[in-house]
Design a protein around this motif. Structure first.
Motif, PDB file in Angstrom:
ATOM      1  N   TYR A 335      24.242 -45.218 -14.361  1.00 16.80           N
ATOM      2  CA  TYR A 335      23.968 -45.537 -15.757  1.00 16.80           C
ATOM      3  C   TYR A 335      22.472 -45.606 -16.052  1.00 16.80           C
ATOM      4  CZ  TYR A 335      28.902 -46.811 -15.725  1.00 16.80           C
ATOM      5  OH  TYR A 335      30.273 -46.796 -15.585  1.00 16.80           O
ATOM      6  N   ASN A 336      21.631 -45.330 -15.055  1.00 17.10           N
ATOM      7  CA  ASN A 336      20.184 -45.346 -15.274  1.00 17.10           C
ATOM      8  C   ASN A 336      19.668 -44.054 -15.900  1.00 17.10           C
ATOM      9  OD1 ASN A 336      19.890 -47.906 -14.300  1.00 17.10           O
ATOM     10  ND2 ASN A 336      19.105 -47.311 -12.290  1.00 17.10           N
ATOM     11  N   GLN A 337      20.554 -43.097 -16.117  1.00 17.49           N
ATOM     12  CA  GLN A 337      20.191 -41.830 -16.744  1.00 17.49           C
ATOM     13  C   GLN A 337      21.356 -41.361 -17.600  1.00 17.49           C
ATOM     14  OE1 GLN A 337      19.872 -42.120 -13.258  1.00 17.49           O
ATOM     15  NE2 GLN A 337      22.049 -41.739 -12.978  1.00 17.49           N
ATOM     16  N   PRO A 338      21.130 -40.402 -18.510  1.00 14.17           N
ATOM     17  CA  PRO A 338      22.222 -39.939 -19.373  1.00 14.17           C
ATOM     18  C   PRO A 338      23.351 -39.287 -18.563  1.00 14.17           C
ATOM     19  CG  PRO A 338      20.081 -39.183 -20.166  1.00 14.17           C
ATOM     20  CD  PRO A 338      19.853 -39.738 -18.799  1.00 14.17           C
ATOM     21  N   GLU A 339      24.538 -39.331 -19.151  1.00 12.61           N
ATOM     22  CA  GLU A 339      25.662 -38.645 -18.529  1.00 12.61           C
ATOM     23  C   GLU A 339      25.423 -37.136 -18.531  1.00 12.61           C
ATOM     24  OE1 GLU A 339      29.269 -39.667 -20.457  1.00 12.61           O
ATOM     25  OE2 GLU A 339      29.147 -41.799 -19.960  1.00 12.61           O
ATOM     26  N   LYS A 340      26.131 -36.457 -17.647  1.00 17.29           N
ATOM     27  CA  LYS A 340      25.978 -35.004 -17.512  1.00 17.29           C
ATOM     28  C   LYS A 340      26.231 -34.285 -18.834  1.00 17.29           C
ATOM     29  CE  LYS A 340      27.828 -31.061 -14.912  1.00 17.29           C
ATOM     30  NZ  LYS A 340      28.769 -30.635 -13.848  1.00 17.29           N
ATOM     31  N   SER A 341      27.153 -34.791 -19.637  1.00 12.58           N
ATOM     32  CA  SER A 341      27.549 -34.109 -20.878  1.00 12.58           C
ATOM     33  C   SER A 341      26.492 -34.192 -21.984  1.00 12.58           C
ATOM     34  CB  SER A 341      28.865 -34.696 -21.398  1.00 12.58           C
ATOM     35  OG  SER A 341      28.709 -36.090 -21.668  1.00 12.58           O
ATOM     36  N   VAL A 342      25.526 -35.107 -21.821  1.00 19.51           N
ATOM     37  CA  VAL A 342      24.476 -35.244 -22.830  1.00 19.51           C
ATOM     38  C   VAL A 342      23.573 -34.014 -22.801  1.00 19.51           C
ATOM     39  CG1 VAL A 342      22.459 -36.579 -23.525  1.00 19.51           C
ATOM     40  CG2 VAL A 342      24.516 -37.764 -22.752  1.00 19.51           C
ATOM     41  N   LYS A 343      23.291 -33.462 -23.967  1.00 22.52           N
ATOM     42  CA  LYS A 343      22.453 -32.265 -24.049  1.00 22.52           C
ATOM     43  C   LYS A 343      21.008 -32.651 -24.354  1.00 22.52           C
ATOM     44  CE  LYS A 343      26.133 -29.107 -25.527  1.00 22.52           C
ATOM     45  NZ  LYS A 343      26.558 -28.130 -26.570  1.00 22.52           N
ATOM     46  N   LEU A 344      20.099 -32.222 -23.470  1.00 20.25           N
ATOM     47  CA  LEU A 344      18.676 -32.483 -23.644  1.00 20.25           C
ATOM     48  C   LEU A 344      17.892 -31.191 -23.481  1.00 20.25           C
ATOM     49  CD1 LEU A 344      18.250 -35.761 -21.519  1.00 20.25           C
ATOM     50  CD2 LEU A 344      18.375 -35.584 -24.011  1.00 20.25           C
ATOM     51  N   ALA A 345      16.808 -31.101 -24.200  1.00 20.08           N
ATOM     52  CA  ALA A 345      15.933 -29.933 -24.086  1.00 20.08           C
ATOM     53  C   ALA A 345      14.944 -30.136 -22.946  1.00 20.08           C
ATOM     54  CB  ALA A 345      15.176 -29.721 -25.390  1.00 20.08           C
ATOM     55  N   THR A 346      14.565 -29.068 -22.294  1.00 26.95           N
ATOM     56  CA  THR A 346      13.522 -29.127 -21.280  1.00 26.95           C
ATOM     57  C   THR A 346      12.170 -29.201 -21.984  1.00 26.95           C
ATOM     58  OG1 THR A 346      14.825 -27.832 -19.722  1.00 26.95           O
ATOM     59  CG2 THR A 346      12.455 -27.940 -19.330  1.00 26.95           C
ATOM     60  N   GLN A 347      11.386 -30.248 -21.697  1.00 26.81           N
ATOM     61  CA  GLN A 347      10.085 -30.411 -22.351  1.00 26.81           C
ATOM     62  C   GLN A 347       9.051 -29.458 -21.752  1.00 26.81           C
ATOM     63  OE1 GLN A 347       9.045 -34.568 -22.261  1.00 26.81           O
ATOM     64  NE2 GLN A 347      10.828 -35.185 -23.487  1.00 26.81           N
ATOM     65  N   TYR A 348       9.028 -29.372 -20.427  1.00 30.74           N
ATOM     66  CA  TYR A 348       8.158 -28.431 -19.715  1.00 30.74           C
ATOM     67  C   TYR A 348       8.571 -28.423 -18.255  1.00 30.74           C
ATOM     68  CZ  TYR A 348       5.611 -32.892 -19.094  1.00 30.74           C
ATOM     69  OH  TYR A 348       5.269 -34.204 -18.851  1.00 30.74           O
ATOM     70  N   LEU A 349       8.111 -27.445 -17.501  1.00 25.52           N
ATOM     71  CA  LEU A 349       8.358 -27.393 -16.069  1.00 25.52           C
ATOM     72  C   LEU A 349       7.334 -28.271 -15.358  1.00 25.52           C
ATOM     73  CD1 LEU A 349       9.150 -23.591 -15.539  1.00 25.52           C
ATOM     74  CD2 LEU A 349      10.687 -25.464 -16.223  1.00 25.52           C
ATOM     75  N   ALA A 350       7.638 -28.632 -14.118  1.00 24.17           N
ATOM     76  CA  ALA A 350       6.790 -29.574 -13.390  1.00 24.17           C
ATOM     77  C   ALA A 350       5.353 -29.086 -13.246  1.00 24.17           C
ATOM     78  CB  ALA A 350       7.398 -29.867 -12.021  1.00 24.17           C
ATOM     79  N   ASP A 351       5.154 -27.770 -13.171  1.00 26.16           N
ATOM     80  CA  ASP A 351       3.798 -27.252 -13.050  1.00 26.16           C
ATOM     81  C   ASP A 351       3.068 -27.171 -14.388  1.00 26.16           C
ATOM     82  OD1 ASP A 351       4.995 -25.099 -14.300  1.00 26.16           O
ATOM     83  OD2 ASP A 351       4.685 -23.685 -12.657  1.00 26.16           O
ATOM     84  N   GLY A 352       3.712 -27.668 -15.440  1.00 24.83           N
ATOM     85  CA  GLY A 352       3.092 -27.709 -16.747  1.00 24.83           C
ATOM     86  C   GLY A 352       3.379 -26.507 -17.617  1.00 24.83           C
ATOM     87  N   SER A 353       4.034 -25.488 -17.065  1.00 25.87           N
ATOM     88  CA  SER A 353       4.323 -24.282 -17.838  1.00 25.87           C
ATOM     89  C   SER A 353       5.495 -24.486 -18.782  1.00 25.87           C
ATOM     90  CB  SER A 353       4.612 -23.105 -16.900  1.00 25.87           C
ATOM     91  OG  SER A 353       5.764 -23.361 -16.116  1.00 25.87           O
ATOM     92  N   LYS A 354       5.604 -23.614 -19.784  1.00 23.85           N
ATOM     93  CA  LYS A 354       6.672 -23.711 -20.760  1.00 23.85           C
ATOM     94  C   LYS A 354       7.989 -23.220 -20.172  1.00 23.85           C
ATOM     95  CE  LYS A 354       3.740 -23.115 -24.853  1.00 23.85           C
ATOM     96  NZ  LYS A 354       3.490 -22.293 -26.065  1.00 23.85           N
TER      97      LYS A 354
END
Length: 560
Positions: A335-354
């Protein structure tokens, strides 16, 4: 004349303040009130939620306990079985691109041979010094050298502790250590090196509990909910603007005043004396040192990687990352993170790229919580800290450069760690008694400034024992004898109806109210009690719903 008058006023609704309020409510003799400028109880043990639904505690908190009373109180607040998880600590130190099991000093068998030799040489030298030394170590650095030698000190203890405390170990005292640092058994270490084995788990938090829902902060919200609402004042209306020690009044930002006979305050003691406008105490408090803490959270899309597995928290002594500790916060509870069914957008990749797409899609998700220290002796680039931490996660192979970041969190806590600096005891042995002479009991992580009794259980009991001292004259063991309470299971005090019974050996009488009995939580939940004494059941799990206290009410007795 004050607008409100109470026998005991409690400032702060973190673990310490709630411990004091809980005990005062249980004893039910003095009149009391608890106030806090935050709407939500918890203090430095609260939990934040990001807009995307990731939870982060305000630091690395887990529940392990030295006190039965503490166990009773959180089990009363969270009494069901399905909201606690019990974990075995799985921790490692990142060193030389390897994961060395914690504690590092007991597991040098995992290091490259060249480093093993340096560490063993130091351990042997330390053993010889320990046999011939005629004086005690003068600081934390000397303690490390005498117990572990220069090899382990140079490789781990010095760099790691500087990253944690933001001061060199030479500027820290060593009286605080107790159970905090494992002194290695030289024979066992050598045996493990020869046999290429690792040492077993060590320490009081080798097994710990964590609430399934609402994070650590949910515990303290639930504890606060067991208190009578009419005695709480939280939010802007509970914000303190001035403490007048001479008049025994506290002025709130609203202009209202609260008069008290005794004050239990969990404010940082350096800030407290500032609000008191006491020049002598302000000057004295300048000898106390602290570091700030940055808490960084990174929420990621994808299944938790196998290389991460079921690790709990990890230590980072080297300079390839700014953080000293990483917690796999998603491992503590689903419960410390959203359930799998929750839809979220990727803000950026770990290396900072889009990312290729910014469309919101389903998970699963996992998360990491990082801690970074800062002080006048350790600079932090605050503006770029989140970016630097994510690069540090890549450098240490915690995440990959193409991992999708869907949520981030960054919060700075000005007072993060109360540093056990060399000057600390000289200040506290003057400052705390001077405050107490004014009927002010400064307690808690920054109220009494003793990190060795700064965990949640300790903090809670600092408040409990302050209340007991005020009402019953009981000795404050946690404040004054940290090594004693840390070396045993403290079972004398229990959550009971009415006052806690303490038998006076001199008079052979009981010095509290009536015949006490342990609260039967299960019966309370079912809505009936038969008045019989019953031990609290041991639970590994409990619920997030707080139960209202069923303590009977007695007439008020003022505190002189």
């Amino acid at each position: 004349m004050a607008d409100i008058n109470v026998d005991v006023l409690v400032i702060g609704a973190g673990p310490t303040g709630l411990g004091a309020a809980k005990r005062l409510n249980q004893i039910d003799n003095p009149s009391w009130m608890i106030i806090d400028s935050n709407e939500t109880p918890g203090g430095l043990a609260s939990t934040d939620v990001t807009p995307e639904g990731f939870l982060y505690d305000v630091g690395g908190h887990v529940i392990f306990s030295h006190y039965k009373y503490f166990d009773d109180c959180i089990d009363e607040a969270l009494p069901k079985e399905d909201d606690w998880y019990t974990h075995e600590r799985i921790s490692y130190v990142r060193c030389k691109n390897l994961w060395v099991p914690y504690p590092f000093q007991n597991n040098i068998s995992m290091l490259p041979k060249e480093e093993q030799v340096k560490c063993l040489d130091g351990l042997i030298d330390a053993a010889i010094i320990a046999r011939t030394a005629i004086s005690k170590p003068q600081n934390f650095d000397e303690w490390n050298i005498r117990n572990m030698g220069t090899g382990i000190n140079d490789l781990f203890m010095r760099p790691y502790n500087y990253k944690v405390w933001a001061v060199p170990t030479t500027k820290m005292q060593c009286a605080w250590l107790g159970e905090r640092v494992a002194a290695p058994d030289v024979k066992a270490v050598v045996k493990n090196v020869v046999l290429n084995k690792t040492a077993g788990n060590w320490g009081p938090n080798a097994t710990f509990r964590f609430p399934a829902r609402d994070g650590t902060g949910g515990i303290w919200i639930a504890v606060a909910n067991t208190l009578p609402k009419e005695k709480t004042l939280f939010g802007k209306q509970g914000e303190v603007s001035k403490v007048n020690a001479d008049a025994h009044t506290v002025t709130l930002s609203s202009g209202k005043t609260i008069g008290y006979n005794k004050l239990i305050t969990t404010m940082a003691v350096d800030q407290l004396v500032g609000q008191m406008e006491d020049k002598e105490l302000i000057s004295l408090s300048k000898g106390l040192y602290y570091s700030s803490t940055h808490v960084i959270g990174v929420g990621l899309r994808g299944e938790r990687p196998e290389r991460i597995g079921d690790k709990c928290w990890l230590y980072f002594p080297e300079d390839d990352c700014p953080f000293y500790r990483a917690t796999i916060f998603s491992n503590y509870s689903p419960y410390n993170q959203p359930e799998k069914s929750v839809k979220l957008a990727t803000q950026y990749l770990a290396d900072g790229s889009k990312p290729k797409s910014t469309e919101a899609v389903e998970g699963p998700y996992w998360s990491i919580m990082l801690e970074v220290s800062q002080s006048t002796m350790k600079h932090v680039d605050e503006a770029n800290l989140l970016k630097d931490c994510i690069q540090g996660l890549i450098n240490t192979e915690m995440i990959m450069s193409d991992d999708e970041i869907v949520s981030t969190y960054h919060r700075k806590f000005d007072h993060g760690y109360p540093t056990p600096a060399l000057e600390r005891e000289g200040v506290l042995t003057q400052l705390l008694p001077k405050l107490q002479a004014k009927d002010i009991y400064s307690r808690g992580r920054f109220g009494s400034w003793r990190y060795e009794v700064g965990n949640q259980d300790h903090s809670f009991m600092l408040g409990v024992e302050a209340a007991d001292h005020i009402v019953n004259g009981a000795v404050e063991l946690t404040l004054n004898y940290p090594d004693f309470v840390n070396s045993r299971k403290n079972t004398e005090r229990r959550l009971v109806e009415g006052g806690q019974v303490f038998k006076n050996k001199t008079t052979d009488n009981f010095d509290a109210a009536g015949t006490a009995k342990v609260v039967d939580i299960e019966a309370n939940k079912a809505g009936h009690t038969n008045g019989s004494t019953k031990e609290l059941p041991n639970r590994e799990r409990a619920s997030s719903k707080a139960q209202q206290s069923s303590h009977s009410r007695k007439s008020s007795k003022s505190v002189k």
